[in-house]
Every structure is written in C-alpha cells, then in structure tokens.
Design an enzyme around this catalytic site. Sequence first.
Site, short mmCIF file in Angstrom:
data_model
loop_
_atom_site.label_atom_id
_atom_site.label_comp_id
_atom_site.label_asym_id
_atom_site.label_seq_id
_atom_site.Cartn_x
_atom_site.Cartn_y
_atom_site.Cartn_z
CE1 TYR A 1 84.05 30.47 36.77
CE2 TYR A 1 86.28 30.08 35.93
CZ TYR A 1 85.00 29.89 35.90
OH TYR A 1 84.66 29.04 34.79
N GLY B 1 74.55 33.81 27.44
CA GLY B 1 73.96 32.83 26.34
C GLY B 1 73.34 33.53 25.34
CG ASP C 1 71.51 29.73 28.45
OD1 ASP C 1 71.63 31.11 29.18
OD2 ASP C 1 72.47 29.17 27.94
N GLY D 1 74.82 29.07 25.51
CA GLY D 1 76.17 29.48 25.59
C GLY D 1 76.92 28.95 24.44
CE LYS E 1 82.85 25.80 36.43
NZ LYS E 1 81.62 25.61 35.82
#
Length: 348
Positions: A149, A36, A31, A10, A153
């Site tokens: 979101y 990415g 990944d 990414g 996180k």
Amino acid sequence: MRYLITGGAGFVGSHLTDALVARGDEVLVLDDLSTGNAENVADAVATGQAQLVEGSVCDVEMVDECMEWADACFHLASAVGVKLIVQHSVDSLNRSVRGSQVVTEGAHRLGRRLLYASTSEIYGKNGSSGLTEHSDRVLGPPSTARWSYSTGKAFGEAIVLGYHREREADTVVARLFNAVGPRQTGAYGMVLPRFVVQALEGQDLTVYGDGSQSRCFSHVYDTTRALVMLMDEEGARGTAFNVGRSSEITILELAEAVIERTGSSSGIQMVPYEEAYGEGFEELGRRCPDTTALEQMTGWRSTRGVEEAIDDVAAFERKRAAADALSTADGEIVEFSEGTAADPLVDA
Ligand code: UDP
C-alpha cells in the site's frame, strides 16, 4: 471555483466538500462508493452546489469528463484502512496506481491544478520524532501487504511530482497523518471510531499489541483546512507537505481518554496483532509529523486536539445510534444525516 474531488464521498473528502461548499465553491464528487457513502455528501448535494457522480477513477472517459467541468482537482480516491488494505492488497494497489495515472494525466492534459492526497504510510517504519518531507522511507518487503500500500501511494506521489518536474503540470502533494473526526468508519480498522463505538456500547476497547505504539491524530477540520490552503497556494506547486498534528499519544492512552471522555464503564482488552490483522503483520511503533514546511508555506496551524476529536466522534456516533434505534423502532429506514447548517466543522 469548481472542484472535482475524487473520493469525495469518503470521510476526509466529504468534509472537504462541505468546506468548499461553505465558502461558495461548486463541487463535483466522483466516488465509486466502495468505502465512501452517499449520505456523507447528502447535505452538500442538497445545497445545489455539489453533485455526486458514481464512478471509478480508473475510468478514463469519466475522469476526463469530470475534469473538464472543474477548474482544479483534489485526488483523494484510494483504499483506506489497514484492515482493508492487508485483506485486499491487489485491489488497493490497482486502484491506487491506475487511479493516480488516469487522474494525473487527465489533469495535465486539460491544464487543471491537481492536489494528490498521500499518506504518512509513505514513511513506513521510520519512527523518528518529527518526520520531515525528506525523511527516509523504511519499509519491509513488498510481499507484506502493508508495504505494498505504501508503495502504491509512493507511486502516486512520484507520478504527480514527476509530471510537475518534467511536464510542468500544476501539482502538489499532501501527506495525511491519522486524520480523525465524525463520519470516519471503524469498519476498515481505524482506531478512533472503533474505540468510541466500543465505549458507547459498553464493550471492552480492543487495544492491539501492548498499546505502547503511538500516533499523532489530526482533527479532520484541520486536515481539510490544510488541503484547501495547499490547493490555493501557488508557491506549493511541485512539493509534498506533511499534514497533521505533532502531539503524540499512545494507543493505550487514547483508549483511556475515550473511556473517560465518553463516561463509559468499558474495560480494555489487549489483542495480539496477529489476531487482529493476521500472521506476518508489521506494526509501526510511532509516526509523528514535522509540519514546519506546511506552516511556513501557508500559515496553517493545527487548532484542535485529540480530546476535541474524541468528543466530536462521540457526538456523531451517539446521533447515529439514536437514528438507528428510531428506524428499528418504527420499522422504517430513517436517513441519517449529520447536517451542515450549524456544522461546527465547517467555517461559516
Ligand atoms: N488499533 C488498536 N485497536 C483497534 C484498531 C487499531 O489498538 O481496534 C491500533 C493499531 O494497531 C495502530 C493504531 O491503533 O497501532 C492506529 O491504527 P489505525 O488503523 O487507526 O491507523 P494507522 O495504523 O494506519 O496509523
């Protein structure tokens, strides 16, 4: 040293890969290439010091295998971009939560040091000037995709720091504030690459809302240096650190600066938030980090301003457009590569 970087293909991950390769380390990039791009690490892979493995951070066996090879892990794999997150909140959450669990457990089981890349979205709508790591999270309801979101996180942070507290895992958290620079894509909503491409193409720059909302943009060169310094710093274990630059700019000012620095004749078009992100979207007025803790712990300082980021993104996008034009003219695909040999973003 050998590093596993999840999400290493990414935007931030690929610059981190370059920085580690430049100082002589070896890197394994894991990944799933959902957001990415293999081209981002093509030059690093060409040195022989980096390799790219296509796979998911939710795949326990694969993560274990990669982790075993490495001495330490940067866990960056995550959904990115407000646009993507509000459109695909379930996938974003699943990957964030499951991925954090798998990577944290794997790193702990194998005794590897782990840096978790978190986000300033953690703070939600808290618009205080100078958010410290202990500032409150101010969120709307979890039914609003943007806050789910943030919650995902926050789960990642909680598990990573919890493993340190209760199981003596070797972990540290970096909360990234609006990293910007070459290779960032505007496809998922990120403002700077969108503005630069619009300016270079002579289209109006789309400023959402009234443009008075502000952000603090950090050049990816500085962001990446902070990640490496936090990983190297023993004293940082078990703690979360803000990573960003404290200079604030409104989005309208950013649009004006992009137009000026690219010499564009574009205008500015104001777009209502609902039109940009759909009904029920919640915007943040401002988000500005206090980075005293990072500075005191590692000696890190922000060195590059938003003007430099605009110029670097513009140079990158001009080069990309030229490569695209060449491939169209020749009727063949020309691989675009930024080149790392004389890369101004990487320390020699
Ligand atoms: N933004 C904008 N025009 C765009 C894309 C984004 O005005 O074409 C605004 C967006 O509404 C937000 C700011 O730019 O206020 C930063 O957006 P970004 O998605 O880059 O970061 P975040 O909102 O996560 O800080």
